[in-house]
Design a protein around this motif. Structure first.
Motif, PDB file in Angstrom:
ATOM      1  N   ASP A  97      70.939-116.564  41.912  1.00 35.82           N
ATOM      2  CA  ASP A  97      72.149-117.204  41.390  1.00 35.82           C
ATOM      3  C   ASP A  97      72.820-118.067  42.451  1.00 35.82           C
ATOM      4  O   ASP A  97      73.355-119.143  42.147  1.00 35.82           O
ATOM      5  N   LEU A  98      72.829-117.595  43.688  1.00 34.22           N
ATOM      6  CA  LEU A  98      73.431-118.392  44.763  1.00 34.22           C
ATOM      7  C   LEU A  98      72.717-119.728  44.900  1.00 34.22           C
ATOM      8  O   LEU A  98      73.349-120.792  44.997  1.00 34.22           O
ATOM      9  N   VAL A  99      71.387-119.692  44.898  1.00 37.06           N
ATOM     10  CA  VAL A  99      70.604-120.927  45.070  1.00 37.06           C
ATOM     11  C   VAL A  99      70.770-121.841  43.866  1.00 37.06           C
ATOM     12  O   VAL A  99      70.987-123.058  44.006  1.00 37.06           O
ATOM     13  N   ARG A 100      70.693-121.301  42.677  1.00 37.86           N
ATOM     14  CA  ARG A 100      70.756-122.136  41.473  1.00 37.86           C
ATOM     15  C   ARG A 100      72.141-122.716  41.234  1.00 37.86           C
ATOM     16  O   ARG A 100      72.293-123.674  40.474  1.00 37.86           O
ATOM     17  N   ALA A 101      73.147-122.169  41.888  1.00 37.32           N
ATOM     18  CA  ALA A 101      74.498-122.723  41.760  1.00 37.32           C
ATOM     19  C   ALA A 101      74.665-124.011  42.549  1.00 37.32           C
ATOM     20  O   ALA A 101      75.650-124.734  42.345  1.00 37.32           O
ATOM     21  N   GLU A 102      73.731-124.312  43.451  1.00 30.49           N
ATOM     22  CA  GLU A 102      73.828-125.513  44.276  1.00 30.49           C
ATOM     23  C   GLU A 102      73.050-126.659  43.624  1.00 30.49           C
ATOM     24  O   GLU A 102      71.817-126.632  43.571  1.00 30.49           O
ATOM     25  N   LYS A 103      73.776-127.661  43.169  1.00 27.69           N
ATOM     26  CA  LYS A 103      73.134-128.761  42.446  1.00 27.69           C
ATOM     27  C   LYS A 103      72.201-129.573  43.327  1.00 27.69           C
ATOM     28  O   LYS A 103      71.305-130.268  42.824  1.00 27.69           O
ATOM     29  N   ASN A 104      72.371-129.503  44.647  1.00 29.39           N
ATOM     30  CA  ASN A 104      71.518-130.277  45.549  1.00 29.39           C
ATOM     31  C   ASN A 104      70.210-129.589  45.892  1.00 29.39           C
ATOM     32  O   ASN A 104      69.397-130.136  46.637  1.00 29.39           O
ATOM     33  N   ILE A 105      69.989-128.367  45.367  1.00 28.50           N
ATOM     34  CA  ILE A 105      68.754-127.638  45.673  1.00 28.50           C
ATOM     35  C   ILE A 105      67.800-127.710  44.491  1.00 28.50           C
ATOM     36  O   ILE A 105      68.161-127.389  43.359  1.00 28.50           O
ATOM     37  N   SER A 106      66.566-128.107  44.774  1.00 25.09           N
ATOM     38  CA  SER A 106      65.470-127.967  43.817  1.00 25.09           C
ATOM     39  C   SER A 106      64.622-126.788  44.286  1.00 25.09           C
ATOM     40  O   SER A 106      64.113-126.790  45.417  1.00 25.09           O
ATOM     41  N   LEU A 107      64.483-125.783  43.444  1.00 21.77           N
ATOM     42  CA  LEU A 107      63.804-124.547  43.822  1.00 21.77           C
ATOM     43  C   LEU A 107      62.379-124.539  43.292  1.00 21.77           C
ATOM     44  O   LEU A 107      62.147-124.816  42.109  1.00 21.77           O
ATOM     45  N   PHE A 108      61.449-124.203  44.167  1.00 14.86           N
ATOM     46  CA  PHE A 108      60.037-124.129  43.803  1.00 14.86           C
ATOM     47  C   PHE A 108      59.516-122.746  44.192  1.00 14.86           C
ATOM     48  O   PHE A 108      59.146-122.506  45.346  1.00 14.86           O
ATOM     49  N   LEU A 109      59.508-121.828  43.214  1.00 18.81           N
ATOM     50  CA  LEU A 109      58.944-120.507  43.438  1.00 18.81           C
ATOM     51  C   LEU A 109      57.436-120.541  43.202  1.00 18.81           C
ATOM     52  O   LEU A 109      56.894-121.502  42.641  1.00 18.81           O
ATOM     53  N   ASN A 110      56.749-119.505  43.644  1.00 11.54           N
ATOM     54  CA  ASN A 110      55.288-119.391  43.469  1.00 11.54           C
ATOM     55  C   ASN A 110      54.546-120.613  44.003  1.00 11.54           C
ATOM     56  O   ASN A 110      53.491-120.984  43.484  1.00 11.54           O
ATOM     57  N   THR A 111      55.104-121.226  45.039  1.00 12.96           N
ATOM     58  CA  THR A 111      54.519-122.455  45.575  1.00 12.96           C
ATOM     59  C   THR A 111      54.092-122.208  47.015  1.00 12.96           C
ATOM     60  O   THR A 111      54.933-122.046  47.901  1.00 12.96           O
ATOM     61  N   ASP A 112      52.793-122.162  47.215  1.00  9.78           N
ATOM     62  CA  ASP A 112      52.215-121.781  48.500  1.00  9.78           C
ATOM     63  C   ASP A 112      51.853-123.032  49.296  1.00  9.78           C
ATOM     64  O   ASP A 112      50.891-123.729  48.972  1.00  9.78           O
TER      65      ASP A 112
END
Length: 749
Positions: A97-112
Motif C-alpha cells: 500500500d505504501l508503494v502503490r500510494a506513490e503515483k511516481n512509482i511503477s511497480l514490477f513484481l515477479n521481475t527477475d
C-alpha cells in the motif's frame, strides 16, 4: 512474449525494506521510479515468504531514543495500527500500500533482472539499462534511466555492471579491525529458513519427510535452545552455508536448512522430551533468508572503528544502532554460540560516500550490499538500518537526476541540499540542524499557551501505588536534560540501614549516546534509615544544552522509589547489573532501560528548565539529541486547548505547513512477533489539532485533523494566505498528559 522498454529517472532493483524506502524516497522527491522485484511480494527477508522481523537502531531496546523515523518509522507506525499482532501476510500489504500510494512509482513484481548493459573503462563505468523477465506475464522488460540503485542484497546488478565489490572476511591488517580474522577467508554469515507452529487442539502426529536431519546426532540440542513456545525468528540460529557460496550453492543450502527445520520438529514431536502432542507445523519457509554476499566498494568503507568510535561524518545521511553481530561460519553445526555481539556507547552515523559505487558513476546501493567491511556489516545488515540507507540513497538519486549530477558530484556540490532534504522529510539522520532559509519559521518568534518547566514527578500519580527498585545488585542512572543548568537533584530513596551513597555525575559524550560515558564529578552522601529524598548538588552548567546522568552506585541498603506514570519526555531511568563500569569503553547494552521504561523515579530538580520551550519547534533536531528537542505543554486540562504560535514582524505569504510530532522514538516497535507493543497509536502523538492563521484581529482555521496517528503531517493549503502569525492548536493527544510538537515549518508554497 512481449518485449517492452520503460524510461524512468531512477530504477530501484530489489523490493526489500531498502528498495521500498529507496523507491518511495525518490518518488516523493519528484523522480519517476521503476521498482523492480524478483518476488511476488515486497519485503525481502521480512516478507511472508521468509518472515524475519525488522530490527535496527533500537537493538531490541538496548539503545535509547533510537527508533527510526522517516519512511521506516512511517511503516512501523502504520503496521502497529493495522497489524499489531505481527501477521506477516498483512505486513506484505502494509508495504504494498505504501508503494502503490506513490503515483511516481511503477511497480514490477515477479521481475527477475538478469542482464545489465554498462559501458566505460573499469574505473569509470556507467549503467545504461537493466533487463528483467516478468514471470507469469511473459514479458521481457528493459529499464532505462540515468540513475540505478542496487538493493538486491546479493549485489547482482552492480556485479554485472562491473562495480568493485568485497566478499568474505577481510584480514585484520586491511582496516585494523580487532574483530577481523588475522587471515582473510571466504567465510560469510549463513542463510536461514524459519518455521511456525500452532496448537491444533487435538493430537497430531508427525511423520518426518526424507530430507529430515538427525539433529540429536549432530549435537544441535546441546548447543542451541529448543522450546515448544518458540516460533519464526525465535529460531534465528537455524543458519547454514557460511562456508559455501550463498548464491552458487543456494539450492544445497536450502535443502540442508529444510533438513534441519524438519529435524528440529521431529525432535520436538517424537523425542519424548517435549509436551507437544497437539502441536503441528503451520508454515515452513521455502526460500533461504540470506544474510551476506557481495558488499560494494564506495568512496568510504565503513569499519569497526567507525561504528564503535562513532565517527562523525560531514556527509552523514543516516544512523544505525544494532550491535556488531557476527555468527560462526559453521552455523547450526558450530559448537560455539550462535552469535557474538559488540556494542558501542550509542548510535553511529552512515555516510553518503558508503552508498554509491566507487567506479560505476550512476549506481547507488542500499541495504546489505553497501560499502562496509565484513565486521561493520555485522550491524548495517539489519533491515531497519537497510531501510535507512534506502531512504538516503533514493533521496540522493532523485536529487542527482534533478541536477544532472553523479552521486559523487552531488555530494561535492550539493551536500547541504541532500542533508537538508533528508532532515525535512524526517529521515533517520542525527545531529544535522535544519537551516533551510525557505522555512519562514526560522525568522519567527515562537510562544506557547503553556510550557513544561518543572522536571519533577514528586507530585504526580497515585503515591500509594509506588514501587521500589533495589540497588543491591544494580547501579542506577537518571538521564536528565540540562537547559540551561542543573543545580540540585532530589530523588526519593528507601534505606534499610544507615549508609553512604556514592553519587556521580556523568556526561553522555555526545548526542548519539544516552548512557554514562564521561565522569564529571563524584561525591559521597550520608543516607539515614527510612524513606526520604536524597539531595544531590550537581552544579552542572554546560556550554550548550545537553544531557547529564546522575549515577547512584549499587548498595544493598538502598532502593529507588518509583511511580507508575512516565517521566517527562527525555528523562530516562537506567539500571546496570554489570559489576562495574569501564569508563574507557562504555557499552549501551550495559545500561538497561527496560525495567523502568514508562515508569518514573520520584525526583525533582532545580532550577526550572527551558528544555521544552516553544522555540524548540523552530529549527532544531526534531528528536532527542543533546536534549529532547521539542515543545511540551504543561499537563493538559479538560476543555483547555494548548497551542504553539509562530509570529513575524511582517505579514507572510503562507502556502504549506509541515509538522513533526513526538512519537516516542524510545519505544521499540517491530513488524512481526518478537514482542507486542501495547499501543495501537503512540500515546505521545497529538491526536486532534487545527492550524490557524492570524488575519486582522481574528484567528482563522485553515486546516483541521482528528484522529492523527502519524509523526509527520504535511498541510498544503488549498490557497495561499497572508498572515502575521500561525498557530497549531492541540485539543487532544493519544493519551499523553502533555501536548508535544518537535517541529513546525512554514513555506510560501
Amino acid at each position: 512474449m512481449q518485449e517492452l522498454t520503460k524510461h524512468v529517472d531512477v530504477v530501484v532493483i530489489g523490493g526489500g525494506p531498502a528498495g521500498v524506502a529507496a523507491a518511495v524516497a525518490a518518488a516523493r522527491n519528484g523522480a519517476r521510479v521503476a521498482l523492480v522485484n524478483n518476488r511476488p511480494v515486497l519485503g525481502g527477508n521480512s516478507s511472508s515468504e521468509i518472515r524475519v522481523w525488522i530490527v535496527g537502531g533500537t537493538a531490541h531496546g538496548a539503545q535509547k531514543f533510537a527508533r527510526e523515523t522517516g519512511i521506516m518509522g512511517e511503516l512501523f507506525l502504520e503496521n502497529q495500527w493495522r497489524n499489531p499482532e505481527g501477521n506477516p501476510i498483512l505486513w506484505d500489504h502494509v508495504l504494498l500500500d505504501l508503494v502503490r500510494a506513490e503515483k511516481n512509482i511503477s511497480l514490477f513484481l515477479n521481475t527477475d533482472v538478469r542482464d545489465v548493459e554498462a559501458d566505460g573503462p573499469e574505473d569509470d563505468r556507467s549503467i545504461r539499462s537493466v533487463t528483467g523477465w516478468q514471470t507469469g506475464s511473459e514479458k521481457l522488460i528493459r529499464f532505462e534511466a540515468p540513475m540505478f540503485i542496487d538493493c538486491t542484497g546479493d549485489g547482482l546488478v552492480g556485479f554485472l555492471a562491473g562495480a568493485r565489490f568485497m566478499t568474505g572476511r577481510e584480514d585484520r591488517g586491511i582496516h585494523g579491525e580487532p574483530w577481523a580474522p588475522e587471515t582473510a577467508d571466504d567465510d560469510m554469515l549463513g542463510s536461514t529458513i524459519l518455521f511456525y507452529t500452532k496448537d491444533a487442539g487435538e493430537p497430531v502426529r508427525f511423520v518426518p519427510p526424507g530430507i529430515t536431519k538427525d539433529i540429536a546426532a549432530a549435537g544441535i540440542p546441546i548447543h542451541r535452545h529448543i522450546d515448544t513456545a518458540m516460533n519464526g525468528c525465535d529460531y534465528w540460529w537455524i543458519e547454514w552455508g557460511g562456508q559455501l557460496d550463498a548464491v552458487d550453492d543456494n539450492e544445497a543450502i536450502r535443502d540442508e536448512l529444510w533438513g534441519v527445520v524438519f529435524g528440529i520438529w521431529d525432535h520436538i514431536k517424537n523425542s519424548g522430551e517435549f509436551d507437544a502432542e497437539t502441536l503441528t507445523l503451520e508454515w515452513v519457509g521455502s526460500i533461504p533468508g540470506k544474510r551476506e554476499y557481495r558488499r560494494f566498494v564506495g568512496d568510504h568503507v565503513l569499519t569497526q572503528q567507525d561504528i564503535l568510535d562513532q565517527t562523525r561524518f560531514d556527509d552523514a545521511v543516516g544512523f544505525g544502532g544494532w550491535s556488531i553481530d557476527l555468527h560462526p561460519p559453521g552455523g547450526v553445526y558450530s559448537d560455539t554460540a550462535g552469535s557474538i555481539h559488540l556494542h558501542g556507547p550509542g548510535l553511529y552515523e552512515i555516510p553518503f560516500r558508503s552508498l554509491y559505487s566507487v567506479n560505476v558513476s550512476n549506481m547507488l546501493m542500499a541495504g546489505r550490499d553497501i560499502s562496509a567491511s565484513h565486521v561493520a556489516f555485522g550491524t548495517t545488515r539489519v533491515m531497519a538500518t537497510c531501510a535507512v540507507t534506502g531512504e538516503a540513497a533514493g533521496t540522493g538519486a532523485a536529487l542527482a537526476v534533478r541536477h544532472g549530477l553523479s552521486p559523487r558530484r552531488l555530494l561535492e556540490d550539493r551536500r547541504e541540499d541532500l542533508q537538508s532534504t533528508l532532515v525535512r522529510q524526517d529521515a533517520s539522520i542525527l545531529g544535522v540542524p535544519w537551516r533551510d532559509d525557505r522555512d519562514l519559521a526560522l525568522t519567527a518568534t515562537a510562544t506557547a499557551s503553556s510550557t513544561l518547566t518543572e522536571l519533577s514527578t514528586t507530585d504526580a500519580g497515585d503515591r500509594d501505588a509506588d514501587a521500589t527498585v533495589s540497588l543491591a545488585d544494580a547501579d542506577f542512572a537518571l538521564l536528565l536534560p540540562v537547559d540551561p543548568r542543573l543545580d540540585v537533584l532530589r530523588i526519593e530513596l528507601e534505606a534499610t540501614a544507615e549508609t553512604i551513597a556514592t553519587v556521580e555525575t556523568w556526561g553522555a559524550g555526545s548526542g548519539l549516546n544516552h548512557i554514562p560515558v564521561q565522569r564529571l564529578s563524584a561525591q559521597d552522601l550520608a543516607v539515614p534509615v527510612g524513606r526520604g529524598p536524597l539531595e544531590v548538588r550537581v552544579d552542572h552548567v554546560p556550554d550548550e544544552p545537553g544531557d547529564v546522568l546522575v549515577v547512584i552506585r549499587r548498595d544493598p541498603a538502598l532502593s529507588i522509589r518509583v511511580g507508575a506514570e512516565r517521566p517527562p519526555y527525555g528523562v530516562l531511568a537506567l539500571l546496570s547489573r554489570e559489576p562495574g563500569l569501564v569508563q574507557d569503553s562504555p557499552q549501551t547494552n550495559a545500561w538497561s532501560a527496560v525495567e523502568l521504561r514508562r515508569r518514573s523515579p520520584r525526583f525533582s530538580v532545580e532550577p526550572a528548565t527551558t528544555a521544552y520551550g516553544a522555540q524548540k519547534v523552530v529549527g532544531g533536531l526534531a528528536r532527542p539529541f543533546d536534549g529532547p528537542n521539542l515543545w511540551a505543554s504543561a499537563p493538559m486540562r479538560d476543555g483547555v486547548e494548548e497551542w504553539v504560535e509562530l509570529r513575524w514582524a511582517e505579514r507572510q505569504v503562507i502556502g504549506r505547513i509541515e509538522l513533526i510530532f513526538n512519537d516516542d522514538v524510545d519505544e521499540d516497535i517491530v513488524n512481526l512477533h518478537h514482542h507486542r507493543t501495547p499501543f495501537l497509536v503512540m500515546p505521545e502523538l497529538v491526536r486532534d489539532y487545527r492550524i490557524e492563521v492570524e488575519q486582522g484581529a481574528a484567528w482563522v482555521a485553515v486546516d483541521q485533523v482528528a484522529g492523527n496517528r502519524m509523526r509527520r503531517r504535511v498541510h498544503a493549503l488549498t490557497r495561499s494566505v497572508e498572515a502575521s502569525a500561525v498557530r497549531v492548536v492541540v485539543t487532544a493527544t493519544n493519551g499523553d498528559a502533555h501536548a508535544m510538537i518537535a517541529a513546525v515549518r512554514v513555506f510560501r508554497d
